[in-house]
Scaffold this motif. Structure first.
Motif, mmCIF file in Angstrom:
data_model
loop_
_atom_site.group_PDB
_atom_site.id
_atom_site.type_symbol
_atom_site.label_atom_id
_atom_site.label_comp_id
_atom_site.label_asym_id
_atom_site.label_seq_id
_atom_site.Cartn_x
_atom_site.Cartn_y
_atom_site.Cartn_z
ATOM 1 N N ALA A 115 2.432 0.456 7.762
ATOM 2 C CA ALA A 115 1.302 1.236 7.268
ATOM 3 C C ALA A 115 0.848 2.111 8.429
ATOM 4 O O ALA A 115 1.182 1.824 9.585
ATOM 5 N N PRO A 116 0.091 3.169 8.138
ATOM 6 C CA PRO A 116 -0.440 3.968 9.246
ATOM 7 C C PRO A 116 -1.597 3.235 9.918
ATOM 8 O O PRO A 116 -2.761 3.575 9.758
ATOM 9 N N ILE A 117 -1.282 2.167 10.669
ATOM 10 C CA ILE A 117 -2.340 1.298 11.187
ATOM 11 C C ILE A 117 -2.844 1.742 12.550
ATOM 12 O O ILE A 117 -3.756 1.157 13.102
ATOM 13 N N ARG A 118 -2.250 2.751 13.129
ATOM 14 C CA ARG A 118 -2.780 3.321 14.371
ATOM 15 C C ARG A 118 -2.266 4.754 14.465
ATOM 16 O O ARG A 118 -1.337 5.159 13.779
ATOM 17 N N LEU A 119 -2.906 5.530 15.323
ATOM 18 C CA LEU A 119 -2.523 6.930 15.465
ATOM 19 C C LEU A 119 -2.054 7.246 16.879
ATOM 20 O O LEU A 119 -1.501 8.260 17.137
#
Length: 524
Positions: free
Chosen positions: A520-524
């Motif tokens: 998932a996009p859990i950090r950027l």
């Protein structure tokens, strides 16, 4: 069909998840409404679940916006790693039939909708996707070409990341909000509490627990505040937030309202809006707050600093903790004492007028549709079709001698990409991080398909001994062993982030040296 046929003005919009009306769907529905106002023929496709159902909120919004809509069954993903390629291959013919019947000039979808992209390729229709948050390391993998060639996001930050990451055309199209929804604010001149609003589905990336902990800090320091949280609160994280409120006796000053349709009513009674998110692109709730003349405290995530300037039209925190929010709140209080809040709020409203009105966003979106049409019909592209993709997957399955059990592998797309990366390394040793349910799942994947990979065992912070006939070791031991690849098989998001940080610190790179079983996009 030629590029000038954009004048036929026919667009079909595909929403993403059946039960979640979230920010991406609100954006796409608003864009559909704007283009209908600009004279386009517009239809919306609402996804149904396996029971043929979807959230009633879709029907309500489509009715409010007078949008004609259809329903269909299809699967979408929020990141490349989670694409369900088999579902897309099964569903795309349904989309082909739908598109043949309604033949649009442009297709516009939310998230990664591979079934729609495959149908668009078969029919020769340009397809634009709205998708936002993504980890930069997602693009370390050379993904099979199944994604649309056109992209938009609500921040320059994410537009640039997707455009460069996939080598496609991308544009920042800001979130639109209708100023006609703004109510005259009914404020209590002498009320003793500062009313704070937080909006969004309760989840770890939205980080509402830190906002609640900030409220506790306010109470401990004698500041009278009340926090109202609106958004779906039925998940595990929502339960954790409610438990924290009960354990700390905050029931009188923290209220959970769940999902609401009448958002503007809550803005009308708010003194301050707080966004505590750790993962965002450019949240629409900031736009709504600006338009409703509510001062905003926000974390400095992704594209937020592009428009929200600390002390000018809002307040930016220095980080993502309750303490960081509290520090920004003290600056807000100083502005109140110095009678500078009204000026800041008016600056924020001007930001809204410059970037987020239906007129402004409509012009930008219409221009982009024209650019897409010109580009689509002026270039000859060689894209994979359904048969190409099927052949590649079937070859992968046959090459590895996988029997009928391959159909049980929900992560076939992920495995197709990561197993060759692991096997091409000189060091083919693998450690699975997590000796639980997902560790067992990854073990089965490797047993079934990873014939050249040498499984060394499992890493776990809480367990020792053996698991599935392999040793369980600590993280310290894992890094002492010269291991070529790690697969993180942990469900809890915070634990995943801690493990990822640990691997990063040891010089490991996501999607090269380590992979996530759950993505998932859990950090950027």
């Amino acid at each position: 069909m030629g590029a000038n046929e954009i004048e036929s003005k026919k667009i079909i919009y595909f929403l993403d998840f059946p039960s979640d009306i979230g920010g991406s769907n609100k954006v796409l529905l608003t864009q559909a409404y704007i283009m209908r106002q600009r004279g386009y023929q517009v239809k919306v496709v609402i996804p149904n679940d396996k029971k043929g159902e979807h959230s009633e909120e879709y029907d309500r919004i489509c009715s409010e916006y007078a949008l004609e809509y259809l329903t269909a069954n299809y699967t979408v993903a929020t990141c490349m790693e989670e694409i369900d390629i088999m579902a897309a291959l099964e569903e795309y013919q349904i989309i082909v039939a739908l598109l043949r019947e309604n033949f649009p000039t442009v297709i516009h979808s939310a998230q990664l909708n591979i079934a729609v992209e495959l149908a668009a390729r078969e029919l020769g229709i340009p397809h634009l996707m709205n998708i936002y948050q993504t980890d930069e390391q997602m693009f370390c993998i050379d993904w099979l070409d199944v994604y649309p060639q056109y992209h938009s996001a609500d921040s320059f930050f994410m537009s640039e990341r997707w455009g460069k990451g996939l080598g496609i055309l991308s544009k920042c199209i800001r979130v639109a909000y209708d100023s006609n929804k703004v109510y005259e604010r009914n404020r209590h001149n002498k009320r003793t509490n500062i009313h704070i609003l937080s909006s969004g589905v309760l989840c770890e990336r939205k980080n509402q627990l830190e906002c609640i902990q900030f409220v506790l800090r306010c109470r401990e320091n004698g500041y009278a505040v009340k926090l109202t949280i609106i958004g779906n609160d039925q998940g595990l994280y929502g339960s954790q937030c409610k438990k924290y409120v009960e354990e700390n006796g905050l029931q009188d000053i923290v209220q959970f309202r769940g999902f609401v349709s009448n958002v503007e009513d809550y803005y009308a009674d708010a003194d301050l809006f707080i966004l505590a998110s750790r993962v965002e692109s450019y949240p629409g709730v900031i736009v709504e707050s600006m338009a409703n003349r509510i001062p905003v405290i926000s974390t400095p995530i992704a594209g937020v600093p592009e428009l929200l300037r600390d002390g000018e039209n809002g307040f930016l925190t220095d980080g993502y903790t309750a303490e960081n929010i509290y520090d920004a709140f003290l600056r807000y209080l100083r502005y109140l004492q110095l009678n500078r809040i009204d000026s800041l709020v008016e600056n924020a409203y001007r930001t809204y007028l410059q970037h987020h009105t239906f007129q402004k966003v409509g012009e930008e979106l219409e221009r982009y549709y024209r650019v897409i049409m010109d580009d689509f019909y002026s270039k000859k592209r060689s894209c994979l079709d359904v048969n190409d993709i099927k052949w590649k997957l079937e070859h992968f399955i046959f090459e590895r001698g996988i029997d009928s059990d391959w159909q049980k592998m929900s992560k076939l797309w992920l495995l197709y990409h990561i197993l060759p990366i692991m096997e091409q390394k000189d060091n083919k040793k693998l450690m699975i991080w997590g000796a639980g349910f997902w560790g067992h799942e990854v073990f089965d994947w490797i047993r079934l398909a990873g014939r050249q990979i040498e499984l060394m065992g499992f890493v776990d912070s809480y367990k020792r001994g053996d698991y599935l006939g392999f040793p369980i070791i600590s993280s310290e031991e894992a890094f002492r062993n010269e291991c070529g690849t790690f697969i993180i098989a942990v469900d809890d998001v915070k634990s995943r982030l801690i493990i990822m940080d640990d691997l990063d610190w040891h010089g490991k790179v996501r999607n090269r040296d380590y992979f996530l079983a759950l993505n998932a996009p859990i950090r950027l």
